[in-house]
Design an enzyme around this catalytic site. Structure first.
Site, PDB file in Angstrom:
ATOM      1  N   HIS A 327      89.447  58.489  52.697  1.00  0.00           N
ATOM      2  CA  HIS A 327      89.174  58.279  51.272  1.00  0.00           C
ATOM      3  C   HIS A 327      89.840  59.331  50.379  1.00  0.00           C
ATOM      4  O   HIS A 327      89.967  59.127  49.172  1.00  0.00           O
ATOM      5  CB  HIS A 327      87.656  58.307  51.053  1.00  0.00           C
ATOM      6  CG  HIS A 327      87.201  57.477  49.897  1.00  0.00           C
ATOM      7  ND1 HIS A 327      87.962  57.279  48.776  1.00  0.00           N
ATOM      8  CD2 HIS A 327      86.044  56.792  49.687  1.00  0.00           C
ATOM      9  CE1 HIS A 327      87.301  56.511  47.926  1.00  0.00           C
ATOM     10  NE2 HIS A 327      86.129  56.198  48.448  1.00  0.00           N
ATOM     11  N   LYS A 406      80.379  33.814  40.551  1.00  0.00           N
ATOM     12  CA  LYS A 406      80.868  34.230  39.232  1.00  0.00           C
ATOM     13  C   LYS A 406      80.796  33.101  38.197  1.00  0.00           C
ATOM     14  O   LYS A 406      80.436  33.326  37.049  1.00  0.00           O
ATOM     15  CB  LYS A 406      82.314  34.725  39.377  1.00  0.00           C
ATOM     16  CG  LYS A 406      82.912  35.263  38.079  1.00  0.00           C
ATOM     17  CD  LYS A 406      84.292  35.860  38.282  1.00  0.00           C
ATOM     18  CE  LYS A 406      85.342  34.782  38.365  1.00  0.00           C
ATOM     19  NZ  LYS A 406      86.702  35.342  38.377  1.00  0.00           N
ATOM     20  N   LYS A 410      79.028  33.668  34.584  1.00  0.00           N
ATOM     21  CA  LYS A 410      79.906  33.624  33.406  1.00  0.00           C
ATOM     22  C   LYS A 410      79.408  32.557  32.414  1.00  0.00           C
ATOM     23  O   LYS A 410      79.451  32.749  31.207  1.00  0.00           O
ATOM     24  CB  LYS A 410      81.348  33.296  33.817  1.00  0.00           C
ATOM     25  CG  LYS A 410      82.072  34.467  34.454  1.00  0.00           C
ATOM     26  CD  LYS A 410      82.582  35.436  33.423  1.00  0.00           C
ATOM     27  CE  LYS A 410      83.835  36.131  33.868  1.00  0.00           C
ATOM     28  NZ  LYS A 410      84.160  37.309  33.091  1.00  0.00           N
ATOM     29  N   LEU A 414      76.796  36.262  31.373  1.00  0.00           N
ATOM     30  CA  LEU A 414      76.338  37.505  31.991  1.00  0.00           C
ATOM     31  C   LEU A 414      77.475  38.086  32.823  1.00  0.00           C
ATOM     32  O   LEU A 414      78.080  37.373  33.635  1.00  0.00           O
ATOM     33  CB  LEU A 414      75.138  37.232  32.911  1.00  0.00           C
ATOM     34  CG  LEU A 414      73.878  36.658  32.240  1.00  0.00           C
ATOM     35  CD1 LEU A 414      72.844  36.322  33.295  1.00  0.00           C
ATOM     36  CD2 LEU A 414      73.298  37.646  31.229  1.00  0.00           C
ATOM     37  N   HIS A 415      77.776  39.363  32.637  1.00  0.00           N
ATOM     38  CA  HIS A 415      78.864  39.965  33.421  1.00  0.00           C
ATOM     39  C   HIS A 415      78.458  39.993  34.897  1.00  0.00           C
ATOM     40  O   HIS A 415      77.408  40.530  35.241  1.00  0.00           O
ATOM     41  CB  HIS A 415      79.144  41.385  32.922  1.00  0.00           C
ATOM     42  CG  HIS A 415      80.446  41.913  33.424  1.00  0.00           C
ATOM     43  ND1 HIS A 415      80.684  42.128  34.775  1.00  0.00           N
ATOM     44  CD2 HIS A 415      81.593  42.232  32.780  1.00  0.00           C
ATOM     45  CE1 HIS A 415      81.923  42.575  34.924  1.00  0.00           C
ATOM     46  NE2 HIS A 415      82.490  42.650  33.734  1.00  0.00           N
ATOM     47  N   ASP A 417      79.418  41.646  37.543  1.00  0.00           N
ATOM     48  CA  ASP A 417      79.217  42.959  38.171  1.00  0.00           C
ATOM     49  C   ASP A 417      77.855  43.534  37.755  1.00  0.00           C
ATOM     50  O   ASP A 417      77.094  44.027  38.582  1.00  0.00           O
ATOM     51  CB  ASP A 417      80.340  43.927  37.772  1.00  0.00           C
ATOM     52  CG  ASP A 417      80.062  45.335  38.291  1.00  0.00           C
ATOM     53  OD1 ASP A 417      79.969  45.499  39.521  1.00  0.00           O
ATOM     54  OD2 ASP A 417      79.890  46.258  37.479  1.00  0.00           O
ATOM     55  N   TYR A 439      74.840  55.361  41.885  1.00  0.00           N
ATOM     56  CA  TYR A 439      76.233  55.693  41.540  1.00  0.00           C
ATOM     57  C   TYR A 439      77.021  54.397  41.624  1.00  0.00           C
ATOM     58  O   TYR A 439      77.064  53.768  42.682  1.00  0.00           O
ATOM     59  CB  TYR A 439      76.745  56.693  42.578  1.00  0.00           C
ATOM     60  CG  TYR A 439      78.233  56.998  42.565  1.00  0.00           C
ATOM     61  CD1 TYR A 439      78.693  58.237  42.123  1.00  0.00           C
ATOM     62  CD2 TYR A 439      79.180  56.088  43.034  1.00  0.00           C
ATOM     63  CE1 TYR A 439      80.050  58.537  42.135  1.00  0.00           C
ATOM     64  CE2 TYR A 439      80.539  56.378  43.038  1.00  0.00           C
ATOM     65  CZ  TYR A 439      80.962  57.604  42.589  1.00  0.00           C
ATOM     66  OH  TYR A 439      82.301  57.894  42.597  1.00  0.00           O
ATOM     67  N   THR A 441      80.955  53.014  40.886  1.00  0.00           N
ATOM     68  CA  THR A 441      82.301  53.496  40.579  1.00  0.00           C
ATOM     69  C   THR A 441      82.858  52.808  39.335  1.00  0.00           C
ATOM     70  O   THR A 441      82.852  51.584  39.250  1.00  0.00           O
ATOM     71  CB  THR A 441      83.240  53.174  41.761  1.00  0.00           C
ATOM     72  OG1 THR A 441      82.627  53.608  42.967  1.00  0.00           O
ATOM     73  CG2 THR A 441      84.568  53.863  41.601  1.00  0.00           C
TER      74      THR A 441
END
Length: 612
Positions: A327, A406, A410, A414-415, A417, A439, A441
């Site tokens: 990483h 998705k 959509k 609503l997003h 993610d 967390y 990213t």
């Protein structure tokens, strides 16, 4: 992809690097305000009041001084964070990288032309190698399209780190060796390394300046595989790369001291384009259940993976593939891009080679025979034992949720993610009875050498919604309103973080300035709420969206009582991969995934009911 590739003939992959904006330093006031918001879900009134006072004192005192020093640093560097982040997040870390830091992912070819089938490993391997090598050539010729957000070009620097890159262990800090060069920059290595049954080989992939073909690659792989199947297993030097970093650094120094030729052999692996790993196992995998292949990618045979290589391409006996990547030099989006490119080529060619079957008279692969002694053999045994001990503690649940994807989220505006992030918050809250510091990213590639920022998905709004969902006296309308408020908050945070206005990296910068100046650690960072809310790498939920393609990935949890949670989003499904440690009595990745799938249904129902 094809039209993009055609378009990129005028545009070079790295041509905008010099014109990208520098990484900004956010305002101290804003960062501290956001930090206070982020710790709120984890404090009672008294604790929050105390933290408020600490923050106030920091802002008016040492914080302002540190902030000025950080602004000074930023004047002289296009990315004030880059070197620090590399050290703190990766190179100074002493735990074994392979299991605890590397990320892995299966290749999606098993979903279409290449379902698991014994006896296909080498032939498919020659094709997947060839497609990867074509990608390397595109990159070398700078023909890879520049990534954009709208019309804005994004930083492409991490793509330089994909091939011919390796981490080198150090006693206190590791380093990264990168041998990749574009054609205009000069010579670049042209060999790959192959690991099979504890032995290591290298061979060149160019013949008279051109890539060797799949039938020629097949000949090289067959030679290696036959040799390893009919002769004794090798010492498994590669297993040392799965060891704790300082121990591996010492073993490496000893290995080089034993025979200087060992250094030459190590450098051949380090500089190779990538490592191709031949595994003897056959993981079960279906388009609905990825659990076993993830476990084998992250926890498989350490003697056939070079844990420090930026890219290990792993082939299993049943013709299923995946990758294991260090990483430190790049984030997962680089690997997603390669994996998607290769998958598109496999689809295009129906998983077959349609060119010439002619095999030229190529030099045979060279075996790298290390000089080893009893001490090195013991080091290898110890490395394998500690790797297998850690690996056996890992629990991964990776499944596809196929009721919707998705398209439907959509349609509800609503997003997708954010939809998954909030479902995770609700699932964790239901399973553990408390909010989970999280967390997620965010990428900062609008900026020169930008990598990531932290979105803290566990907001006061998300917690308020979770509580409403658990309270039978709350009306549907109220639940829906709270959910939409949580959506709005998350979307704003993601936007801020991508635009260089997150606060986690800023606070890290202030802490590192204090350390470099020899100042005591400011009280802010010693406050129990700092780590309880996830600060200092203590997030119980370590999460990332792997994208909107067929590519999936996972890493180990950040903390012992936490989860690693990675997902990708398609039109008709969400695929999630969740890791946890079996030795933690609190966590259970299978249960959490089940709870998330329930949460998906509950959230959709909430939206549908709202329309009635």
């Amino acid at each position: 992809m094809e039209s993009q590739l055609a378009k990129s003939i005028e545009e070079r992959t790295f041509q905008y690097q010099d014109s990208l904006p520098s990484l900004p330093v956010p305002s101290l006031k804003e960062s501290l305000k956001k930090y206070l918001e982020a710790v709120k879900p984890f404090a009672n009134e008294e604790e929050y009041k105390k933290t408020e006072e600490i923050v106030q004192k920091f802002e008016n005192g040492v914080g302002e001084k540190l902030h000025q020093k950080l602004l000074e640093r930023a004047k002289g560097k296009r990315n004030w964070l880059e070197e620090w982040w590399l050290h703190v997040a990766y190179l100074d870390v002493r735990i074994p990288s392979q299991l605890y830091v590397n990320f892995v992912g299966p290749s999606p070819h098993f979903e279409h032309y290449w379902p698991a089938m014994e006896g296909t490993q080498l032939e498919r391997g020659s094709l997947i190698l060839w497609h990867n090598l074509n990608y390397w050539q595109l990159l070398r010729r700078e023909k890879l399209p520049v990534h954009r957000s709208g019309n804005t070009p994004l930083d492409m620097n991490q793509f330089r780190m994909l091939f011919s890159t390796c981490k080198i262990p150090g006693i206190a800090r590791d380093s990264i060796m990168n041998y990749f060069r574009t054609e205009s920059e000069g010579h670049c290595p042209t060999h790959i390394a192959v690991l099979c049954r504890g032995r290591a080989f290298v061979f060149d992939v160019l013949q008279e300046g051109c890539l060797i073909t799949p039938p020629e690659l097949l000949r090289q792989l067959t030679y290696i595989h036959k040799k390893c199947s009919s002769e004794p297993v090798g010492p498994g030097i590669a297993a040392l790369t799965s060891e704790e970093r300082t121990r591996w650094a010492k073993a490496r120094e000893y290995l080089i001291g034993l025979d200087p030729e060992n250094l030459t052999l190590l450098e051949k692996i380090q500089s190779s384009l990538f490592v191709y790993s031949i595994e003897d196992t056959s993981p079960h995998v279906t388009p609905e259940d990825y659990s076993e292949i993830f476990e084998m990618l992250l926890a498989g045979d350490p003697a056939v993976r070079w844990g420090d290589k930026s890219y290990n391409l792993i082939s299993f006996a049943n013709g299923v593939f995946g990758c294991c990547c260090d990483h430190a030099p790049f984030d997962a989006m680089v690997m997603v891009n390669v994996a998607h490119y290769v998958d598109e080529r496999v689809l295009e060619t129906e998983g077959r080679w349609k060119g010439s079957e002619k095999v030229r008279d190529l030099p045979l692969p060279e075996e790298l025979v290390f000089t080893v002694d009893e001490k090195i053999r013991n080091d290898i045994s110890q490395a394998k034992a500690q790797h297998l001990k850690g690996a056996s503690d890992l629990q991964i649940a990776a499944y596809a949720f196929t009721s919707f994807g998705k398209h439907l989220t959509k349609k509800e505006a609503l997003h997708p993610d954010t939809f998954i992030q909030l479902a995770l918050q609700l699932a964790y809250y239901r399973l553990h009875g408390r909010p989970g510091c999280c967390y997620e990213t965010a990428m900062t590639r609008y900026f020169y050498h930008g990598r990531t920022e932290t979105v803290r998905s566990c907001t006061a709004e998300a917690v308020s919604w979770c509580q409403a969902m658990q309270d039978p006296s709350t009306s549907l309308l109220e639940r829906q309103q709270k959910m939409l408020q949580a959506f709005e908050k998350h979307n704003k945070m993601m936007k801020d973080c991508s635009n260089g206005k997150g606060f986690d990296r800023h606070l890290l910068g202030l802490l590192l300035v204090a350390k470099e100046e020899g100042l005591p650690v400011p009280e802010l960072f010693e406050d129990p709420l700092f780590s309880r809310s996830g600060g200092g790498g203590n997030f119980v939920l370590s999460t990332s969206l792997v994208g909107y393609l067929r590519i999936q990935g996972v890493v180990a949890p950040m903390v012992h009582n936490g989860y690693g949670f990675f997902y990708h989003i398609r039109d008709d499904r969400f695929v999630v991969a969740c890791s946890a440690w079996k030795s933690c009595p609190e966590t259970d990745s299978k249960k959490l995934v089940q709870m998330i799938f329930h949460a998906f249904h509950d959230m959709l129902q909430l939206m549908n009911t709202a329309h009635l």
